[in-house]
Write a protein that holds these residues in place. Structure first.
Motif, PDB file in Angstrom:
ATOM      1  N   UNK A  85       1.141  -1.598   0.234  1.00  0.00           N
ATOM      2  CA  UNK A  85       0.392  -0.364   0.067  1.00  0.00           C
ATOM      3  C   UNK A  85       0.566   1.701  -0.172  1.00  0.00           C
ATOM      4  N   UNK A  86       2.603   1.533   0.140  1.00  0.00           N
ATOM      5  CA  UNK A  86       3.185   2.329   1.162  1.00  0.00           C
ATOM      6  C   UNK A  86       3.658   2.879  -1.106  1.00  0.00           C
ATOM      7  N   UNK A  87       3.753   1.716  -1.948  1.00  0.00           N
ATOM      8  CA  UNK A  87       4.541   1.498  -2.845  1.00  0.00           C
ATOM      9  C   UNK A  87       3.626   0.437  -4.302  1.00  0.00           C
ATOM     10  N   UNK A  88       3.089   0.489  -4.661  1.00  0.00           N
ATOM     11  CA  UNK A  88       2.175   0.074  -4.954  1.00  0.00           C
ATOM     12  C   UNK A  88       2.685  -0.017  -6.475  1.00  0.00           C
ATOM     13  N   UNK A  89       4.519  -0.044  -6.560  1.00  0.00           N
ATOM     14  CA  UNK A  89       4.738  -1.170  -7.044  1.00  0.00           C
ATOM     15  C   UNK A  89       5.801  -2.320  -6.869  1.00  0.00           C
ATOM     16  N   UNK A  90       5.666  -2.111  -5.487  1.00  0.00           N
ATOM     17  CA  UNK A  90       6.003  -3.389  -4.994  1.00  0.00           C
ATOM     18  C   UNK A  90       4.782  -4.577  -4.846  1.00  0.00           C
ATOM     19  N   UNK A  91       5.048  -6.102  -4.787  1.00  0.00           N
ATOM     20  CA  UNK A  91       4.351  -6.320  -5.075  1.00  0.00           C
ATOM     21  C   UNK A  91       5.127  -7.671  -3.502  1.00  0.00           C
TER      22      UNK A  91
END
Length: 129
Positions: A85-91
């Protein structure tokens, strides 16, 4: 030299692994590739959070390799992807109850085959004496 043609040390190391793999094949569980199994074990046995980039770095493979493996593991229910949620590029890659159950069963197969190997080694040692 053992019956396998390999030296006794290699035979002793590989025989329990062979028995574990045979038990796994006979278990009717989904066949996982070595990459998929390595990835699953990394997620469950090392501290997270786990990301595609981080897992790729640990296995020294490309991110697409990890993505394909995660697709398969996710389809079996062994892992779950969660957006950061803090960095939508990360899963984030997360554990599941199904994955835990799979690895618990697999560990039981290893334990069983190790027990057989230890008993066989003890028998061979007694026969040698």
């Amino acid at each position: 030299m053992s019956l396998s043609g390999l030296d006794d040390r290699i035979d002793a190391l590989l025989s329990p692994w062979m028995q574990t793999v045979i038990a796994y094949v006979q278990s009717n569980r989904p066949d996982l590739t070595n990459r998929q199994m390595a990835l699953l074990l990394l997620v469950y046995l090392t501290p997270g959070p786990h990301t595609v980039r981080g897992l790729a770095a640990k296995l020294r493979v490309s991110k697409p390799v990890i993505t394909r493996a995660l697709n398969t593991l996710g389809a079996f229910g062994y892992i779950r992807r969660q957006k950061d949620e803090s960095d939508l590029r990360n899963i984030f890659v997360e554990r599941t109850a199904q994955g835990h159950e799979f690895l618990e069963t697999f560990a039981g197969m290893i334990e069983t085959t190790q027990g057989h190997a230890n008993r066989n080694t003890a028998r061979e040692d007694r026969a040698y004496l």
